[in-house]
Scaffold this active site. Sequence first.
Site, PDB file in Angstrom:
ATOM      1  N   ASP A 119       1.755 -12.129   7.350  1.00  9.59           N
ATOM      2  CA  ASP A 119       0.459 -11.964   6.914  1.00  9.59           C
ATOM      3  C   ASP A 119      -0.458 -12.476   8.381  1.00  9.59           C
ATOM      4  OD1 ASP A 119      -2.166 -12.422   6.225  1.00  9.59           O
ATOM      5  OD2 ASP A 119      -1.632 -14.464   4.981  1.00  9.59           O
TER       6      ASP A 119
ATOM      7  N   GLN B 219       0.847  -1.241  -0.042  1.00  9.88           N
ATOM      8  CA  GLN B 219       0.067  -0.127   0.117  1.00  9.88           C
ATOM      9  C   GLN B 219       0.912   1.319  -0.092  1.00  9.88           C
ATOM     10  OE1 GLN B 219      -2.081  -1.134   3.500  1.00  9.88           O
ATOM     11  NE2 GLN B 219      -0.500  -1.298   4.921  1.00  9.88           N
TER      12      GLN B 219
ATOM     13  N   ASP C  14     -10.107  -0.880   6.754  1.00 11.28           N
ATOM     14  CA  ASP C  14     -11.453  -1.267   6.372  1.00 11.28           C
ATOM     15  C   ASP C  14     -11.262  -2.965   5.640  1.00 11.28           C
ATOM     16  OD1 ASP C  14     -12.417   0.942   7.651  1.00 11.28           O
ATOM     17  OD2 ASP C  14     -12.197   2.212   5.656  1.00 11.28           O
TER      18      ASP C  14
ATOM     19  N   ASP D 176      -6.788  -4.964  14.675  1.00  9.03           N
ATOM     20  CA  ASP D 176      -6.545  -3.409  14.690  1.00  9.03           C
ATOM     21  C   ASP D 176      -6.176  -3.336  13.004  1.00  9.03           C
ATOM     22  OD1 ASP D 176      -5.936  -0.943  14.456  1.00  9.03           O
ATOM     23  OD2 ASP D 176      -4.433  -0.983  15.992  1.00  9.03           O
TER      24      ASP D 176
ATOM     25  N   PRO E  35      -5.750  -4.992   1.729  1.00  5.60           N
ATOM     26  CA  PRO E  35      -4.826  -5.727   2.522  1.00  5.60           C
ATOM     27  C   PRO E  35      -5.717  -6.676   3.596  1.00  5.60           C
ATOM     28  CG  PRO E  35      -3.906  -3.946   1.818  1.00  5.60           C
ATOM     29  CD  PRO E  35      -4.899  -3.799   1.627  1.00  5.60           C
TER      30      PRO E  35
ATOM     31  N   HIS F   5      -6.947   3.832  20.157  1.00  4.64           N
ATOM     32  CA  HIS F   5      -6.096   2.881  20.633  1.00  4.64           C
ATOM     33  C   HIS F   5      -6.449   2.418  21.994  1.00  4.64           C
ATOM     34  CE1 HIS F   5      -2.798   4.505  17.588  1.00  4.64           C
ATOM     35  NE2 HIS F   5      -3.710   3.083  17.351  1.00  4.64           N
TER      36      HIS F   5
ATOM     37  N   ASP G 294       1.793  -7.394  11.723  1.00  4.77           N
ATOM     38  CA  ASP G 294       1.181  -6.746  10.589  1.00  4.77           C
ATOM     39  C   ASP G 294       1.838  -6.721   9.388  1.00  4.77           C
ATOM     40  OD1 ASP G 294      -0.212  -3.246  10.644  1.00  4.77           O
ATOM     41  OD2 ASP G 294       0.675  -4.128   8.871  1.00  4.77           O
TER      42      ASP G 294
END
Lengths: 282, 282
Positions: A140, A34, A162, A159, A166, A65, A109
Site C-alpha cells: 500500500d 482490480q 485516477d 504514478d 485503489p 513515462h 505498487d
Amino acid sequence: MSTPTWHYENFDPTGSAIGYRIVRKLDEVQSPFQRIEIFESTDWGNLMLIDGAMMLTARDNFLYHEMMSHPALFTHPDPKRVVIIGGGDCGTLREVLKHEGVASATQCDIDEQVTRMAEKWFPELCESNGDPRAELLFDDGVAYMKHCPAGSVDVVIVDSTDPVGPAEGLFNRAFYESCFRALKDDGILVQQSESPLMLLDLIKAMRAEMAKAGFAEFQTLPFPQPCYPTGWWSCTLARKAGGFAFREADARAKAFETRYYSADVHKGAQVLPPFVADALAG
Amino acid sequence: MSTPTWHYENFDPTGSAIGYRIVRKLDEVQSPFQRIEIFESTDWGNLMLIDGAMMLTARDNFLYHEMMSHPALFTHPDPKRVVIIGGGDCGTLREVLKHEGVASATQCDIDEQVTRMAEKWFPELCESNGDPRAELLFDDGVAYMKHCPAGSVDVVIVDSTDPVGPAEGLFNRAFYESCFRALKDDGILVQQSESPLMLLDLIKAMRAEMAKAGFAEFQTLPFPQPCYPTGWWSCTLARKAGGFAFREADARAKAFETRYYSADVHKGAQVLPPFVADALAG
C-alpha cells in the site's frame, strides 16, 4: 487471425470516449484489487486496461513515462533517492534509472499482478527491473509513504490510476503530508494530474490539497497522451520550499535517449496556454 | 430530454476512435459535396460532423483555429492579404480578422452548407463574417488559387478536411504550385497537417510536395486537438524564401485575446519532440 473489432472506453467525467481497433484479447487476471486485461491492437501494439480503463499502449506510453520522470528529476538539484508510488508497469522506473545519479529507486505498487502482466506483455518497460538500484515492492503506497523515514527522499513520483478505486487515497491532504515529511527540504513531489482541457478543477483541487500539506510551489506541465481522456494530459510538480530551478544544462547534456522529452520540450511545457494559466491562477 | 447515447468515430489510418456523449441530433443536410450533421453533446457543446468525421466541437475548436492562424500571421512580416481555402465554419476567418493589419481576408470553401450550418449552430465562430474586410466565397479552392493574381497574397491558410473526398486536391504539388505563384516573395502557406504521433508519413509527404512546388522552408507546429485522431494535431508552415522570423514582440503586444495561443506557446510549439524532429529530418 481474428477479425479486428473496436473496443471503446467511455469517460463519464469528460463526456468523451477513446477506442482502439483490437485484434484479440491476450490475457486477463482478476487481482485482489482490480481486473487487468491485455489486448493486442492493430496499430498501438499491446494495450493494458485496468477495470476497463486504458492504462497504457506500447506505442504511446513513452510520452507519459518520460514526462512523469525527467522534468522532476531535472528540476531537483541532485536526485539520489526516488520513490515511485504506483507505476506497476515499471515504465517510470525505467526512465528514472536512466539518471546515473540516482542511487536507489523504490517502486511501491499495491498490485503485484500489474507488474507480472507488464513483465509478460510489455517487457521493454521492465528492462531495468534487475538494476541493483531498483527495489520493487507490492504494498500500500499510502502506508509506505506514512512510514518512510522523515527527510529521506529526494523525489516522490505518484504514478497512479485516477482518483477512484485503489488510487483514491493518493489524492488527499493526508497522503501529501506523508510525502512532505518523507521528502528532504529540497524535495519534489510529482503526480499525474489528468486533462488540462476538461479536468482543470481536479488539478486545482490537487494543488490545493498539496498546499494544505505544506508544499510551497507548483508547476503543471501539459503533454500529449492519446490513450487518456481528451488526448491531452499533465503532471504536476510540487516543491517543499524555494523556487523550481530547472537544470537545463544537465538536461541538454543528458547521456541517455528520450523520444518526447528534451530540454526544450521541458521549457515549452512550463509555458501554460492562457486558458490553463488563468484557471489555475483563479 | 433524450437519454444520452455515445457516438463513435473510427479512424482506420490510426486504428483508434474518438467518441462523444450525445444528447440529440440537431440538424443534418446533404449538400452536393458531403453530408453535414450537427449534434448536441453533454460536455462539448454542439458538434459538427462531415461524412461521419468530427470537424469541430464548440468546446475545443479554439485550439485548432488559433493555431491555424496566429503562428502564420505572426511569422509573416506584415500580412495584409489573407486567403483561407476551406474553413467554411468561419472560425479561422474570425481569428485572422483579429489582426488589425489585415486589409482583406477571403474564405473560399466549396460547400456553402458548411457556412450556413455554422451560422446556425456555431454563431460565435461567424461573428466576424460581416466585417467589411471579409469576403466569403463558395467555390472550388483549387480553381481559386489557380486563378489568383501572381504575387498578390501574403498568407494562404489551407483549413480543409483530410486528404480524401472533396479536399484531396489540396494536398498535392499542383495545388501548392498555385499557392506558390499567388504568394508574394515573403508569403507563407500554412496547412493543417494531421497527427504528429501517428501520421508522420503524411506530414513528410506534404512537405515533400510543397518542396517540389518551390517552397524553401518548413515549420511543423504540434498542438492538442481532442476531437481529431490521437488528440494531438499539427499545422505546417511553408515559406517561399528566406528564414522564418517570428514577430515575437508583436505577438506579446497583441491587442486581442486568445485562449491557447500566446507568444510563449508559439515558441514552445516550434520545438519538436525528438521523435518528431528525427522523423521529419529523415
